[in-house]
Design a protein around this motif. Structure first.
Motif, mmCIF file in Angstrom:
data_model
loop_
_atom_site.group_PDB
_atom_site.id
_atom_site.type_symbol
_atom_site.label_atom_id
_atom_site.label_comp_id
_atom_site.label_asym_id
_atom_site.label_seq_id
_atom_site.Cartn_x
_atom_site.Cartn_y
_atom_site.Cartn_z
ATOM 1 N N PHE A 166 1.987 -4.617 -2.817
ATOM 2 C CA PHE A 166 0.774 -4.004 -2.273
ATOM 3 C C PHE A 166 -0.303 -3.856 -3.346
ATOM 4 O O PHE A 166 -1.481 -4.098 -3.094
ATOM 5 N N GLU A 167 0.094 -3.469 -4.544
ATOM 6 C CA GLU A 167 -0.881 -3.281 -5.618
ATOM 7 C C GLU A 167 -1.525 -4.611 -6.014
ATOM 8 O O GLU A 167 -2.747 -4.712 -6.161
ATOM 9 N N GLY A 182 -3.783 -5.911 -3.049
ATOM 10 C CA GLY A 182 -5.043 -5.185 -2.958
ATOM 11 C C GLY A 182 -5.996 -5.559 -4.072
ATOM 12 O O GLY A 182 -7.194 -5.750 -3.862
ATOM 13 N N GLY A 183 -5.463 -5.704 -5.276
ATOM 14 C CA GLY A 183 -6.297 -6.123 -6.403
ATOM 15 C C GLY A 183 -6.834 -7.524 -6.232
ATOM 16 O O GLY A 183 -7.985 -7.823 -6.589
ATOM 17 N N TYR A 184 -6.022 -8.409 -5.654
ATOM 18 C CA TYR A 184 -6.463 -9.781 -5.424
ATOM 19 C C TYR A 184 -7.594 -9.838 -4.396
ATOM 20 O O TYR A 184 -8.559 -10.578 -4.565
ATOM 21 N N GLY A 219 -8.840 -4.638 0.495
ATOM 22 C CA GLY A 219 -8.185 -4.484 -0.802
ATOM 23 C C GLY A 219 -8.032 -3.033 -1.192
ATOM 24 O O GLY A 219 -6.992 -2.627 -1.741
ATOM 25 N N ALA A 220 -9.053 -2.235 -0.925
ATOM 26 C CA ALA A 220 -8.971 -0.807 -1.247
ATOM 27 C C ALA A 220 -7.918 -0.105 -0.404
ATOM 28 O O ALA A 220 -7.161 0.734 -0.901
ATOM 29 N N GLY A 241 -4.421 -1.476 -1.484
ATOM 30 C CA GLY A 241 -4.097 -0.974 -2.807
ATOM 31 C C GLY A 241 -3.757 0.501 -2.818
ATOM 32 O O GLY A 241 -3.012 0.972 -3.682
ATOM 33 N N SER A 242 -4.293 1.248 -1.864
ATOM 34 C CA SER A 242 -4.009 2.686 -1.816
ATOM 35 C C SER A 242 -2.779 3.015 -1.001
ATOM 36 O O SER A 242 -2.375 4.180 -0.966
ATOM 37 N N GLU A 300 0.265 2.378 -1.671
ATOM 38 C CA GLU A 300 1.344 2.837 -2.542
ATOM 39 C C GLU A 300 1.199 4.296 -2.938
ATOM 40 O O GLU A 300 2.164 4.923 -3.313
#
Length: 61
Positions: free
Chosen positions: A28-29, A32-34, A52-53, A56-57, A59
């Motif tokens: 997930f991290e 989201g960063g990608y 992505g936000a 990424g959140s 987690e």
């Protein structure tokens, strides 16, 4: 929502469950960063930044 119990049936099962959660959090991290990278550097639509936000959140929850 996932219901996580503090006790496990066996120590091996608890270890496998912990490793699985660690791998999922990493996926997930990175995902989201990608998506944020695609929006920022590749000029993709704003929806990539929002997705992505959110991904990424996940987690943090």
């Amino acid at each position: 929502m996932l219901k996580i119990e503090s006790r496990c049936i066996s120590q091996k099962r608890c270890f496998a469950y912990t490793i699985l959660l660690f791998i999922l959090a990493g996926i997930f991290e990175i995902g989201g960063g990608y998506l944020l990278w695609l929006w920022l550097r590749e000029g993709r639509e704003l929806i990539f930044a929002f997705a992505g936000a959110i991904i990424g959140s996940v987690e943090i929850l």
